[in-house]
Design a protein around this motif. Sequence first.
Motif, mmCIF file in Angstrom:
data_model
loop_
_atom_site.group_PDB
_atom_site.id
_atom_site.type_symbol
_atom_site.label_atom_id
_atom_site.label_comp_id
_atom_site.label_asym_id
_atom_site.label_seq_id
_atom_site.Cartn_x
_atom_site.Cartn_y
_atom_site.Cartn_z
ATOM 1 N N PRO A 113 -30.275 -22.993 63.513
ATOM 2 C CA PRO A 113 -31.158 -22.335 62.661
ATOM 3 C C PRO A 113 -32.391 -23.343 62.251
ATOM 4 C CG PRO A 113 -29.364 -22.519 61.502
ATOM 5 C CD PRO A 113 -28.838 -22.941 62.736
ATOM 6 N N LEU A 114 -33.504 -22.826 62.272
ATOM 7 C CA LEU A 114 -34.730 -23.370 61.795
ATOM 8 C C LEU A 114 -34.573 -23.499 60.343
ATOM 9 C CD1 LEU A 114 -37.573 -22.094 64.009
ATOM 10 C CD2 LEU A 114 -36.142 -23.896 64.615
ATOM 11 N N ASP A 115 -34.784 -24.689 59.889
ATOM 12 C CA ASP A 115 -34.994 -25.041 58.574
ATOM 13 C C ASP A 115 -36.403 -24.402 57.782
ATOM 14 O OD1 ASP A 115 -35.178 -25.805 56.019
ATOM 15 O OD2 ASP A 115 -34.658 -28.186 56.387
ATOM 16 N N PRO A 116 -36.185 -23.532 57.073
ATOM 17 C CA PRO A 116 -37.289 -22.606 56.364
ATOM 18 C C PRO A 116 -38.108 -23.454 55.534
ATOM 19 C CG PRO A 116 -35.258 -22.006 55.372
ATOM 20 C CD PRO A 116 -34.817 -22.794 56.605
ATOM 21 N N ALA A 117 -37.509 -24.673 55.220
ATOM 22 C CA ALA A 117 -38.432 -25.550 54.102
ATOM 23 C C ALA A 117 -39.412 -26.374 55.031
ATOM 24 C CB ALA A 117 -37.519 -26.361 53.292
#
Length: 385
Positions: free
Chosen positions: A138-142
């Motif tokens: 998953p992509l890091d939302p931060a």
Amino acid sequence: MRVVLSAYDSRGGVEPLIGLAVRLQGLGADVTVCAPPDEVPLRGVPFVPVGRSPREIMRGPVTGTIPERAGELVAEQFAKLPDVLAGADVVVACGILPSVAGARSVAEMLDIPYVYAAFQADSLPSVHHRPIARPGHPLDPAVTDNRALWDQDAEAANALFRDVLNAERERHGLAEVKDVRDYGFTDLPWLATDSLLGPWPEPSDLEVVQTGTWILPDEGVLPDDVEAFLEQEPLPVYVGFGSMPVAEELARAAVDAARAQGHPVILAAGRAGLDAEDCLVVGEVSHPALFKRVAAVVHHGGSGTTHTAARAGAPQVIVPHSGDQPYWAQRVTALGIGATGDDLGAALRAALAPETAAHAAAVAAAMYPDGAAVAAELLIEEFRP
């Protein structure tokens, strides 16, 4: 001239190749399509099945890890493509990364030119958008730096696919690939999207050849029951989610939203086997012919369906599930030719508004008519011996 078109994907990622194949045949080329079984409307194009049917896989159970399944697909590319590519002047590959990296490896082994084509801008590295998350990564939302996210995407692709690709390459005497994604995509990918509906954002670190979308040139004939259903006023709303395994509750919500607006519904059964007693349920029908005659199209947001609805001038409601579908939902909303959102009733009301229909008609008139013809001419010009 001999051209091989290779893709491993669901139908939406395979059908554009048939549009390109038909245009190439019209220019005198000998064309073969390699794709999974059950995914190709052949239209007289020679076909070689490669890989398991995605329909069969979706029916489950799914066995093996993602790298293991990728390894099987790469091995099948090496098993099937050498015979197909014998005497070819170029191979064009689309679809999931292990498939295209395998196809390029076989082309490299046989010293045959290779072209990669994408059907959505957001699958190609750009500072202007985030990558599509890879399975288990998953992509890091931060993280807000898109370059950093694309670097992470390259690492994820290598973690998933590099070892299995290189193991097969070593068995065939080929050197190790260090970056699977960039190897499969090349440094000059083609983008088979309309430049208005799905533009390549500039400025860009990556040079891209944008051809326009590849769609079959003919519209087909609608069945008699569909023709009769289209005689109603107000016009029906089309609801269909392609190969997405959607819940019946979503289809029911879409049908109820259309009927609440006073519109009858044409419901595509699709892979999920959807059904409803108060709709006309259809199997495979010509989307170009049908979409020109409905009030709106409610769908999952695949590239092919989005382009076809836009070219038909049909307002759209997109219910994205995964992959590139959120991107197409954003583009449709930005152009004012449709709507998206959790509230299907509100989205459909927006899509059915007169101003949305006007925008949809204007965009349809401005879209390039035949990207497959452009791509075919480019291939002939560049690779004809």
